[in-house]
Design an enzyme around this catalytic site. Structure first.
Site, PDB file in Angstrom:
ATOM      1  N   TRP A   1      65.155  46.967   7.735  1.00 45.95           N
ATOM      2  CA  TRP A   1      63.716  46.716   7.949  1.00 45.95           C
ATOM      3  C   TRP A   1      63.447  46.065   9.329  1.00 45.95           C
ATOM      4  O   TRP A   1      62.825  45.013   9.420  1.00 45.95           O
ATOM      5  CB  TRP A   1      63.186  45.815   6.828  1.00 45.95           C
ATOM      6  CG  TRP A   1      63.113  46.436   5.460  1.00 45.95           C
ATOM      7  CD1 TRP A   1      63.993  47.330   4.899  1.00 45.95           C
ATOM      8  CD2 TRP A   1      62.115  46.192   4.457  1.00 45.95           C
ATOM      9  NE1 TRP A   1      63.603  47.643   3.628  1.00 45.95           N
ATOM     10  CE2 TRP A   1      62.452  46.964   3.326  1.00 45.95           C
ATOM     11  CE3 TRP A   1      60.979  45.389   4.410  1.00 45.95           C
ATOM     12  CZ2 TRP A   1      61.683  46.961   2.155  1.00 45.95           C
ATOM     13  CZ3 TRP A   1      60.217  45.378   3.242  1.00 45.95           C
ATOM     14  CH2 TRP A   1      60.566  46.159   2.137  1.00 45.95           C
TER      15      TRP A   1
ATOM     16  N   ASP B   1      70.824  49.410   5.659  1.00 46.60           N
ATOM     17  CA  ASP B   1      70.714  49.201   4.203  1.00 46.60           C
ATOM     18  C   ASP B   1      70.519  50.532   3.470  1.00 46.60           C
ATOM     19  O   ASP B   1      70.748  50.604   2.264  1.00 46.60           O
ATOM     20  CB  ASP B   1      69.529  48.268   3.891  1.00 46.60           C
ATOM     21  CG  ASP B   1      68.200  48.741   4.472  1.00 46.60           C
ATOM     22  OD1 ASP B   1      68.213  49.421   5.524  1.00 46.60           O
ATOM     23  OD2 ASP B   1      67.146  48.433   3.893  1.00 46.60           O
TER      24      ASP B   1
ATOM     25  N   ASP C   1      72.352  61.780  27.481  1.00 47.89           N
ATOM     26  CA  ASP C   1      72.136  62.185  26.092  1.00 47.89           C
ATOM     27  C   ASP C   1      73.484  62.076  25.399  1.00 47.89           C
ATOM     28  O   ASP C   1      74.425  62.807  25.727  1.00 47.89           O
ATOM     29  CB  ASP C   1      71.592  63.624  26.048  1.00 47.89           C
ATOM     30  CG  ASP C   1      71.417  64.122  24.619  1.00 47.89           C
ATOM     31  OD1 ASP C   1      71.882  63.456  23.674  1.00 47.89           O
ATOM     32  OD2 ASP C   1      70.817  65.195  24.454  1.00 47.89           O
ATOM     33  N   LEU C   2      73.579  61.163  24.465  1.00 50.41           N
ATOM     34  CA  LEU C   2      74.880  60.843  23.851  1.00 50.41           C
ATOM     35  C   LEU C   2      75.476  62.016  23.072  1.00 50.41           C
ATOM     36  O   LEU C   2      76.674  62.026  22.796  1.00 50.41           O
ATOM     37  CB  LEU C   2      74.733  59.627  22.927  1.00 50.41           C
ATOM     38  CG  LEU C   2      74.266  58.346  23.624  1.00 50.41           C
ATOM     39  CD1 LEU C   2      74.003  57.252  22.585  1.00 50.41           C
ATOM     40  CD2 LEU C   2      75.292  57.864  24.633  1.00 50.41           C
TER      41      LEU C   2
ATOM     42  N   TYR D   1      69.608  57.875  15.621  1.00 46.75           N
ATOM     43  CA  TYR D   1      68.484  58.704  15.201  1.00 46.75           C
ATOM     44  C   TYR D   1      67.865  57.941  14.036  1.00 46.75           C
ATOM     45  O   TYR D   1      68.459  57.844  12.966  1.00 46.75           O
ATOM     46  CB  TYR D   1      68.992  60.075  14.755  1.00 46.75           C
ATOM     47  CG  TYR D   1      67.900  61.020  14.302  1.00 46.75           C
ATOM     48  CD1 TYR D   1      67.486  62.086  15.104  1.00 46.75           C
ATOM     49  CD2 TYR D   1      67.275  60.855  13.067  1.00 46.75           C
ATOM     50  CE1 TYR D   1      66.477  62.949  14.685  1.00 46.75           C
ATOM     51  CE2 TYR D   1      66.269  61.716  12.649  1.00 46.75           C
ATOM     52  CZ  TYR D   1      65.875  62.757  13.467  1.00 46.75           C
ATOM     53  OH  TYR D   1      64.879  63.605  13.034  1.00 46.75           O
TER      54      TYR D   1
ATOM     55  N   TYR E   1      69.142  60.535   6.528  1.00 49.56           N
ATOM     56  CA  TYR E   1      69.376  59.437   7.480  1.00 49.56           C
ATOM     57  C   TYR E   1      70.505  58.530   6.980  1.00 49.56           C
ATOM     58  O   TYR E   1      71.460  58.255   7.709  1.00 49.56           O
ATOM     59  CB  TYR E   1      68.085  58.635   7.680  1.00 49.56           C
ATOM     60  CG  TYR E   1      68.271  57.311   8.396  1.00 49.56           C
ATOM     61  CD1 TYR E   1      68.505  57.258   9.759  1.00 49.56           C
ATOM     62  CD2 TYR E   1      68.205  56.101   7.679  1.00 49.56           C
ATOM     63  CE1 TYR E   1      68.684  56.038  10.409  1.00 49.56           C
ATOM     64  CE2 TYR E   1      68.373  54.881   8.327  1.00 49.56           C
ATOM     65  CZ  TYR E   1      68.614  54.859   9.684  1.00 49.56           C
ATOM     66  OH  TYR E   1      68.795  53.641  10.313  1.00 49.56           O
TER      67      TYR E   1
HETATM   68  N1  LIG Z   1      64.622  50.481  12.520  1.00 48.23           N
HETATM   69  C1  LIG Z   1      65.039  50.044  11.328  1.00 48.23           C
HETATM   70  O1  LIG Z   1      64.242  49.667  10.458  1.00 48.23           O
HETATM   71  C2  LIG Z   1      66.514  49.941  11.032  1.00 48.23           C
HETATM   72  C3  LIG Z   1      66.919  49.520   9.763  1.00 48.23           C
HETATM   73  C4  LIG Z   1      68.287  49.410   9.489  1.00 48.23           C
HETATM   74  C5  LIG Z   1      69.213  49.712  10.473  1.00 48.23           C
HETATM   75  N2  LIG Z   1      68.792  50.142  11.687  1.00 48.23           N
HETATM   76  C6  LIG Z   1      69.803  50.491  12.694  1.00 48.23           C
HETATM   77  O2  LIG Z   1      69.700  49.568  13.760  1.00 48.23           O
HETATM   78  C7  LIG Z   1      70.084  50.209  14.984  1.00 48.23           C
HETATM   79  C8  LIG Z   1      69.011  49.986  16.021  1.00 48.23           C
HETATM   80  O3  LIG Z   1      67.799  50.515  15.511  1.00 48.23           O
HETATM   81  P1  LIG Z   1      66.425  50.412  16.306  1.00 48.23           P
HETATM   82  O4  LIG Z   1      65.364  50.160  15.307  1.00 48.23           O
HETATM   83  O5  LIG Z   1      66.594  49.521  17.492  1.00 48.23           O
HETATM   84  O6  LIG Z   1      66.295  51.942  16.781  1.00 48.23           O
HETATM   85  P2  LIG Z   1      65.324  52.580  17.857  1.00 48.23           P
HETATM   86  O7  LIG Z   1      64.307  51.604  18.311  1.00 48.23           O
HETATM   87  O8  LIG Z   1      64.920  53.894  17.296  1.00 48.23           O
HETATM   88  O9  LIG Z   1      66.316  52.811  19.090  1.00 48.23           O
HETATM   89  C9  LIG Z   1      67.328  53.766  19.072  1.00 48.23           C
HETATM   90  C10 LIG Z   1      67.575  54.199  20.492  1.00 48.23           C
HETATM   91  O10 LIG Z   1      68.562  55.232  20.483  1.00 48.23           O
HETATM   92  C11 LIG Z   1      68.168  56.205  21.418  1.00 48.23           C
HETATM   93  N3  LIG Z   1      68.756  57.514  21.152  1.00 48.23           N
HETATM   94  C12 LIG Z   1      68.548  58.302  20.066  1.00 48.23           C
HETATM   95  N4  LIG Z   1      69.197  59.468  20.227  1.00 48.23           N
HETATM   96  C13 LIG Z   1      69.815  59.412  21.444  1.00 48.23           C
HETATM   97  C14 LIG Z   1      70.625  60.325  22.174  1.00 48.23           C
HETATM   98  N5  LIG Z   1      70.941  61.542  21.700  1.00 48.23           N
HETATM   99  N6  LIG Z   1      71.097  59.941  23.384  1.00 48.23           N
HETATM  100  C15 LIG Z   1      70.769  58.723  23.889  1.00 48.23           C
HETATM  101  N7  LIG Z   1      70.011  57.828  23.256  1.00 48.23           N
HETATM  102  C16 LIG Z   1      69.534  58.172  22.031  1.00 48.23           C
HETATM  103  C17 LIG Z   1      66.666  56.258  21.271  1.00 48.23           C
HETATM  104  O11 LIG Z   1      66.088  56.890  22.373  1.00 48.23           O
HETATM  105  P3  LIG Z   1      64.692  57.685  22.160  1.00 48.23           P
HETATM  106  O12 LIG Z   1      63.673  56.640  21.858  1.00 48.23           O
HETATM  107  O13 LIG Z   1      64.515  58.372  23.456  1.00 48.23           O
HETATM  108  O14 LIG Z   1      64.927  58.610  21.001  1.00 48.23           O
HETATM  109  C18 LIG Z   1      66.323  54.771  21.155  1.00 48.23           C
HETATM  110  O15 LIG Z   1      66.147  54.175  22.423  1.00 48.23           O
HETATM  111  C19 LIG Z   1      70.345  51.668  14.623  1.00 48.23           C
HETATM  112  O16 LIG Z   1      71.718  51.858  14.432  1.00 48.23           O
HETATM  113  C20 LIG Z   1      69.620  51.853  13.311  1.00 48.23           C
HETATM  114  O17 LIG Z   1      70.203  52.879  12.534  1.00 48.23           O
HETATM  115  C21 LIG Z   1      67.464  50.248  11.999  1.00 48.23           C
END
Ligand SMILES: NC(=O)c1ccc[n+]([C@@H]2O[C@H](COP(=O)([O-])OP(=O)(O)OC[C@H]3O[C@@H](n4cnc5c(N)ncnc54)[C@H](OP(=O)(O)O)[C@@H]3O)[C@@H](O)[C@H]2O)c1
Length: 292
Positions: free
Chosen positions: A150, A102, A36-37, A61, A125
């Site tokens: 997105w 974004d 857990d980070l 998150y 967020y």
């Molecule tokens: N999704 C979008 O539309 C979007 C848009 C713009 C930017 N981003 C950015 O892109 C990046 C990747 O996003 P993504 O969509 O791949 O996110 P995601 O699918 O939600 O993956 C995030 C990962 O981080 C893990 N995590 C969260 N809290 C943690 C903790 N305390 N300790 C260890 N692991 C933890 C999650 O584990 P759990 O599943 O167990 O929580 C999950 O595996 C992020 O930086 C996000 O902010 C995403």
């Protein structure tokens, strides 16, 4: 052999990074079950014991609406963790890669956001992600911050494409927001771009999305058309465009959050694929994985 530490390895982008980072060296992939980070002491100790040359943070998150009720947790994962990663990367002489969003912008612009444009997040967020960016930049660590938007993919907990495929099977009519515009972006394309930027040791803020822009309504209708073209059997007959005001959510979202990817394209020597082309490719993979 170069050691790369990948955090958030089970997320949408994290799972794709496991593939694209592999040619760059030895990838140590970590997910929440292993660490857990937010356990600061454990995180610092782990970084020292591994002493990676490159730290790639795909953990975040990402529950935009829930963050409004859990600001401390969003802050801990999205701001404090990147700060620790930057501090420890600097101590270790490691190169840090971080992903941002974004949603650091308020969406009032009507042309693509540049890396240098002023930020003004609309919700918890976005605020927490911006705080993470600032914490990294403040340490002076050698770091690349890639803002994207997105995001959807075959893997991970869920996303707009998976939700539309599910609802499209269940309902005849769907209402989808038409007055929010952005660039749908395939997680695999983000992971490929990062794997090409890392050997360049690019530093500072870069924007990367798929090219083109769409509203959620455009995106939904494209998902149904492309999935049907691949043989998906869907119930949905009618998709109605609705304004954001007809679909209230706890967190406000930017009306326009198209990012300018010109700087990244110059570094990569290539334009990002168009969002519709990447959607098509993703759906081919999704079908092969049994998603529809
Ligand atoms: N999704 C979008 O539309 C979007 C848009 C713009 C930017 N981003 C950015 O892109 C990046 C990747 O996003 P993504 O969509 O791949 O996110 P995601 O699918 O939600 O993956 C995030 C990962 O981080 C893990 N995590 C969260 N809290 C943690 C903790 N305390 N300790 C260890 N692991 C933890 C999650 O584990 P759990 O599943 O167990 O929580 C999950 O595996 C992020 O930086 C996000 O902010 C995403």
């Amino acid at each position: 052999m170069t050691k790369l530490l990948l955090l958030g390895a089970q997320g949408q982008v994290g799972q794709e990074l496991q593939q694209t980072l592999a040619p760059l060296g030895e990838v140590v992939a970590l997910d929440r079950a292993q660490l857990d980070l937010t356990q600061e002491g454990d995180l610092r100790e782990f970084l020292h014991s591994q002493a990676p040359a490159v730290v790639v943070n795909a953990a975040a998150y990402t529950a935009v609406d829930r963050a409004e009720q859990e600001p401390e947790l969003a802050e801990a994962v999205n701001a404090r963790v990147p700060q620790i990663l930057a501090e420890e990367s600097q101590t270790l002489g490691a190169y840090l890669i971080h992903i941002s969003t974004d949603y650091v912008f308020d969406g009032q612009k009507n042309s693509p956001y540049l890396e240098t444009d002023p930020t003004a997040p609309l919700g918890v967020y976005g605020e927490s992600k911006l705080a993470g960016e600032r914490a990294i930049l403040k340490t002076g660590a050698e770091a690349l911050i890639l803002r994207t938007a997105w995001v959807y993919g075959v893997y991970g907990q869920g996303n707009f494409v998976k939700t539309m495929l599910r609802l499209g099977k269940e309902r005849r009519q769907l209402k989808v927001v038409v007055d929010q515009v952005g660039s749908p972006t395939w997680a695999k394309d983000i992971a490929s771009a990062l794997a090409r930027l890392i050997p360049q040791r690019a530093t500072g803020i870069y924007h990367f999305t798929n090219s083109g822009a769409a509203s959620w309504y455009d995106f939904a209708t494209a998902i149904f058309a492309e999935a049907r073209a691949l043989g998906a059997v869907l119930e949905v007959k009618e998709v109605l465009p609705i304004p954001t005001s007809a679909y209230p959510t706890p967190a406000r979202r930017p009306a326009y959050s198209v990012l300018s990817w010109e700087k990244t394209a110059a570094a990569l020597g290539a334009y990002p694929p168009h969002w519709r082309e990447s959607l098509r490719q993703m759906l081919v993979e999704a079908k092969a994985e049994g998603l529809f």
